[in-house]
Design an enzyme around this catalytic site. Structure first.
Site, PDB file in Angstrom:
ATOM      1  N   THR A 200       0.809  -1.226   0.000  1.00 54.16           N
ATOM      2  CA  THR A 200       0.000   0.000   0.000  1.00 54.16           C
ATOM      3  C   THR A 200       0.840   1.274   0.000  1.00 54.16           C
ATOM      4  OG1 THR A 200      -0.163   0.037   2.416  1.00 54.16           O
ATOM      5  CG2 THR A 200      -1.852  -1.203   1.230  1.00 54.16           C
TER       6      THR A 200
ATOM      7  N   TYR B 287       3.881   5.738   4.863  1.00 53.51           N
ATOM      8  CA  TYR B 287       3.177   5.800   3.588  1.00 53.51           C
ATOM      9  C   TYR B 287       2.059   6.847   3.715  1.00 53.51           C
ATOM     10  CZ  TYR B 287       5.314   1.187   2.700  1.00 53.51           C
ATOM     11  OH  TYR B 287       6.194   0.131   2.543  1.00 53.51           O
TER      12      TYR B 287
END
Length: 329
Positions: free
Chosen positions: A20, A54
């Site tokens: 992700t 992230y």
């Protein structure tokens, strides 16, 4: 979908996992990412890998939204060690406009875990991985870091411990210091250097491996043609430095190789991407393959590789072709 153990943790996870890293804060694509993750779960994927860095927490929040009501169907892997709240740790540069540090100190790890639990909306993290090894000037000793992780495991905050992007010596030190379940690193058909050290070590010591970039940013899907032009701000425009396979001459060599695999895609009723993923998952020591997804179609296609098992002669044929391909020019 096939499932394999995460080392000796007692946790089984799908051979194909979701990466992700592409989920960034402030994007208009969150709903599409949520639908892609849910489509992957519907296709048998249980392993979802994320990290606080992230999107500076955004990826974990989107994953939390995607798994809401489906917690018992997934194995959540996140990370610790990239810190940005203050200057604790060792300077790690500027990413997406934010100064950050590598910190594997117990005090920052403990805070990170609480933040990740909140963002993900879960009570326990299935696999917590040290995102990067510690480095000078604040090079926290591995036994100190591992002691903190073992304490978090005893508290029920995490179920298993992993590392990422470590050297063989560091991997061995982590294993000696506590219950190490997994190691995450870059590995693909065209970057096979880990076959010389990390993969055989993990196979010998029953450590699961989570490989990333196994499709090399789309290059091993067979869909990056010579006419593909990347945006000016796309890092693949600087391919000469560290992604030389994106150079046009090298792309052509890859496309020629893929053209010779058409009979195998027909035989297995698969795409080049699925063939690449399946081959990667079949290598000694390679247990789980992380694939980034942006769309529902990509999620379903990648998951399909989890049921694909190449016959031994076809796996050997692919390797022979890769050896003949050689290094990028």
């Amino acid at each position: 979908m096939r499932y394999r153990p995460l080392g000796t943790s007692g946790i089984d996870a799908s051979v194909i996992g979701i990466g992700t890293a592409a989920i960034r804060g402030g994007t208009a694509d969150d709903d599409e990412f949520v639908q892609a993750i849910r489509a992957a779960i519907d296709s048998g994927v249980t392993l979802i890998d994320t990290a606080p860095s992230y999107g500076w927490g955004h990826s974990e929040e989107v994953v939390g939204k995607a798994i809401k009501g489906r917690r018992d169907q997934v194995v959540i892997a996140t990370k610790c060690g990239v810190w940005w709240d203050d200057a604790r740790g060792s300077y790690n540069g500027v990413k997406d406009g934010k100064i950050n540090y590598v910190s594997l100190r117990p005090d920052t790890i403990t805070i990170e875990v609480e933040n990740s639990l909140r963002r993900l909306g879960v009570d326990t993290i299935d696999l917590l991985q040290c995102h990067k090894p510690a480095k000078p000037p604040e090079e926290t000793p591995i036994p100190e870091t591992m002691g903190c992780l073992m304490d978090l495991k005893d508290q029920g905050k995490i179920r298993a411990i992993g590392v990422s992007n470590v050297s063989l010596d560091q991997l061995d030190a982590y294993r000696e210091a506590g219950d190490l379940a997994s190691d995450q690193f870059r590995y693909s058909m065209i970057l096979r250097d880990r076959e010389a050290d990390i993969l055989p070590y993990c196979a010998e010591h029953n450590i699961a491996t989570l490989t990333y970039w196994s499709l090399e940013q789309g290059l091993l899907t067979g869909k990056v043609g010579l006419d593909r032009v990347f945006r000016k701000d796309d890092f693949r425009n600087t391919a000469d430095a560290w992604l030389p396979w994106f150079k046009l001459d090298n792309r052509q060599r890859l496309l020629d190789m893929f053209a010779g695999w058409v009979d195998m895609t027909v035989k297995y009723d698969c795409t080049i991407a699925q063939l690449a993923i399946a081959w990667t998952a079949a290598q000694t020591g390679a247990t789980h393959v992380l694939c980034g997804v942006r769309t529902v179609e990509q999620a379903i296609q990648n998951a399909g590789a989890g049921a694909l098992e190449l016959e031994a002669n076809d796996g050997e044929r692919v390797r022979d072709d890769l050896v003949a391909l050689g290094d990028p020019v």
